[in-house]
Design a protein around this motif. Structure first.
Motif, PDB file in Angstrom:
ATOM      1  N   MET A  37       0.829  -1.206   0.000  1.00 19.48           N
ATOM      2  CA  MET A  37       0.000   0.000   0.000  1.00 19.48           C
ATOM      3  C   MET A  37       0.865   1.260   0.000  1.00 19.48           C
ATOM      4  N   PHE A  38       1.920   1.243   0.803  1.00 24.10           N
ATOM      5  CA  PHE A  38       2.827   2.397   0.834  1.00 24.10           C
ATOM      6  C   PHE A  38       3.518   2.585  -0.518  1.00 24.10           C
ATOM      7  N   ALA A  39       3.928   1.480  -1.147  1.00 23.50           N
ATOM      8  CA  ALA A  39       4.579   1.577  -2.460  1.00 23.50           C
ATOM      9  C   ALA A  39       3.602   2.090  -3.508  1.00 23.50           C
ATOM     10  N   ALA A  40       2.353   1.654  -3.434  1.00 21.92           N
ATOM     11  CA  ALA A  40       1.328   2.128  -4.372  1.00 21.92           C
ATOM     12  C   ALA A  40       1.068   3.613  -4.170  1.00 21.92           C
ATOM     13  N   ALA A  41       0.982   4.048  -2.930  1.00 20.83           N
ATOM     14  CA  ALA A  41       0.736   5.457  -2.632  1.00 20.83           C
ATOM     15  C   ALA A  41       1.890   6.340  -3.076  1.00 20.83           C
ATOM     16  N   ALA A  42       3.109   5.811  -2.975  1.00 22.40           N
ATOM     17  CA  ALA A  42       4.300   6.578  -3.351  1.00 22.40           C
ATOM     18  C   ALA A  42       4.550   6.555  -4.854  1.00 22.40           C
ATOM     19  N   GLY A  43       3.786   5.728  -5.576  1.00 22.87           N
ATOM     20  CA  GLY A  43       3.983   5.653  -7.026  1.00 22.87           C
ATOM     21  C   GLY A  43       5.278   4.969  -7.413  1.00 22.87           C
ATOM     22  N   LYS A  44       5.599   3.877  -6.747  1.00 22.72           N
ATOM     23  CA  LYS A  44       6.842   3.149  -6.978  1.00 22.72           C
ATOM     24  C   LYS A  44       6.568   1.783  -7.619  1.00 22.72           C
ATOM     25  N   ASP A 103     -10.979   0.138   5.236  1.00 19.44           N
ATOM     26  CA  ASP A 103     -11.156  -0.961   4.292  1.00 19.44           C
ATOM     27  C   ASP A 103     -10.462  -0.716   2.962  1.00 19.44           C
ATOM     28  N   TRP A 104      -9.268  -0.164   3.006  1.00 18.96           N
ATOM     29  CA  TRP A 104      -8.506   0.068   1.791  1.00 18.96           C
ATOM     30  C   TRP A 104      -7.634  -1.135   1.482  1.00 18.96           C
ATOM     31  N   THR A 105      -7.413  -1.363   0.192  1.00 19.76           N
ATOM     32  CA  THR A 105      -6.459  -2.355  -0.282  1.00 19.76           C
ATOM     33  C   THR A 105      -5.405  -1.605  -1.094  1.00 19.76           C
ATOM     34  N   ALA A 106      -4.383  -2.309  -1.550  1.00 16.96           N
ATOM     35  CA  ALA A 106      -3.375  -1.664  -2.399  1.00 16.96           C
ATOM     36  C   ALA A 106      -4.020  -1.132  -3.673  1.00 16.96           C
ATOM     37  N   LEU A 107      -5.018  -1.847  -4.188  1.00 15.11           N
ATOM     38  CA  LEU A 107      -5.723  -1.393  -5.390  1.00 15.11           C
ATOM     39  C   LEU A 107      -6.471  -0.092  -5.119  1.00 15.11           C
ATOM     40  N   THR A 108      -7.095   0.017  -3.971  1.00 13.81           N
ATOM     41  CA  THR A 108      -7.780   1.255  -3.588  1.00 13.81           C
ATOM     42  C   THR A 108      -6.798   2.416  -3.572  1.00 13.81           C
ATOM     43  N   VAL A 109      -5.656   2.186  -2.958  1.00 14.00           N
ATOM     44  CA  VAL A 109      -4.634   3.228  -2.846  1.00 14.00           C
ATOM     45  C   VAL A 109      -4.126   3.640  -4.226  1.00 14.00           C
ATOM     46  N   ASN A 145      -4.320   7.754  -8.626  1.00 12.34           N
ATOM     47  CA  ASN A 145      -4.366   7.898 -10.089  1.00 12.34           C
ATOM     48  C   ASN A 145      -3.132   7.306 -10.758  1.00 12.34           C
ATOM     49  N   ASN A 146      -2.660   6.187 -10.242  1.00  9.86           N
ATOM     50  CA  ASN A 146      -1.486   5.558 -10.814  1.00  9.86           C
ATOM     51  C   ASN A 146      -1.900   4.285 -11.546  1.00  9.86           C
ATOM     52  N   PHE A 147      -2.200   4.420 -12.838  1.00 12.68           N
ATOM     53  CA  PHE A 147      -2.714   3.299 -13.601  1.00 12.68           C
ATOM     54  C   PHE A 147      -1.661   2.236 -13.870  1.00 12.68           C
ATOM     55  N   GLU A 148      -0.398   2.605 -13.888  1.00 12.83           N
ATOM     56  CA  GLU A 148       0.647   1.603 -14.054  1.00 12.83           C
ATOM     57  C   GLU A 148       0.616   0.634 -12.883  1.00 12.83           C
ATOM     58  N   ILE A 149       0.467   1.162 -11.688  1.00 11.38           N
ATOM     59  CA  ILE A 149       0.412   0.303 -10.504  1.00 11.38           C
ATOM     60  C   ILE A 149      -0.914  -0.442 -10.449  1.00 11.38           C
ATOM     61  N   ARG A 162     -13.536   2.049 -12.932  1.00  6.87           N
ATOM     62  CA  ARG A 162     -13.873   1.428 -14.209  1.00  6.87           C
ATOM     63  C   ARG A 162     -13.890   2.455 -15.329  1.00  6.87           C
ATOM     64  N   ALA A 163     -14.511   3.598 -15.081  1.00  4.75           N
ATOM     65  CA  ALA A 163     -14.572   4.651 -16.095  1.00  4.75           C
ATOM     66  C   ALA A 163     -13.182   5.212 -16.394  1.00  4.75           C
ATOM     67  N   ALA A 164     -12.404   5.452 -15.363  1.00  9.62           N
ATOM     68  CA  ALA A 164     -11.060   6.003 -15.543  1.00  9.62           C
ATOM     69  C   ALA A 164     -10.154   5.007 -16.263  1.00  9.62           C
ATOM     70  N   GLN A 165     -10.280   3.727 -15.925  1.00  7.66           N
ATOM     71  CA  GLN A 165      -9.452   2.705 -16.552  1.00  7.66           C
ATOM     72  C   GLN A 165      -9.784   2.581 -18.041  1.00  7.66           C
TER      73      GLN A 165
END
Length: 125
Positions: free
Chosen positions: A24-31, A53-59, A64-68, A94-97
């Motif tokens: 989750m921290f890596a996802a939030a940091a954009g790494k 109730d957050w997951t790494a996908l939520t983060v 807005n990091n679609f690569e992650i 879903r719409a953003a993706q």
């Protein structure tokens, strides 16, 4: 981090107050490199951090990091967990993706060996 993981560090350890995992921290940091490494060492993309109730996908979506997001989905992140816990966020994702994938396809050169991402690939190929 790589050395710690090689020595057996738990990639699913949760921070005591937030419940966040290293993923989750890596996802939030954009790494994305860190995300890949954690996933390769068994990080669970579907662990839930309480109380939100957050997951790494939520983060990743909220960042807005679609690569992650793509890395997590490729690793088997369960979108139904997101839908169950955050239905509005799942719809927004879903719409953003769809928009992200459409714009990515529009900017990718159709020549398979060409790495160019431009608005008009004919100028380059």
């Amino acid at each position: 981090m790589q050395d710690m993981l090689r020595q057996g560090a738990d990639p699913n350890i949760q921070e005591s107050s937030s419940g966040w995992t290293p993923l989750m921290f890596a996802a939030a940091a954009g790494k994305p490199g860190c995300v890949k490494m954690l996933l390769e060492h068994g990080a669970d993309a579907d662990l839930v951090a309480r109380p939100h109730d957050w997951t790494a996908l939520t983060v990743a979506i909220l960042s807005n990091n679609f690569e992650i997001v793509d890395l997590l989905l490729d690793a088997g992140a369960n979108v139904s967990v997101l839908r169950r816990r955050h239905p509005d966020l799942a719809e927004l994702y879903r719409a953003a993706q769809e928009q992200h994938r459409a714009s990515r396809e529009a900017l990718t050169c159709p020549v398979k060996t060409c790495p160019v991402w431009v608005s008009d690939y004919r100028d380059y190929c």
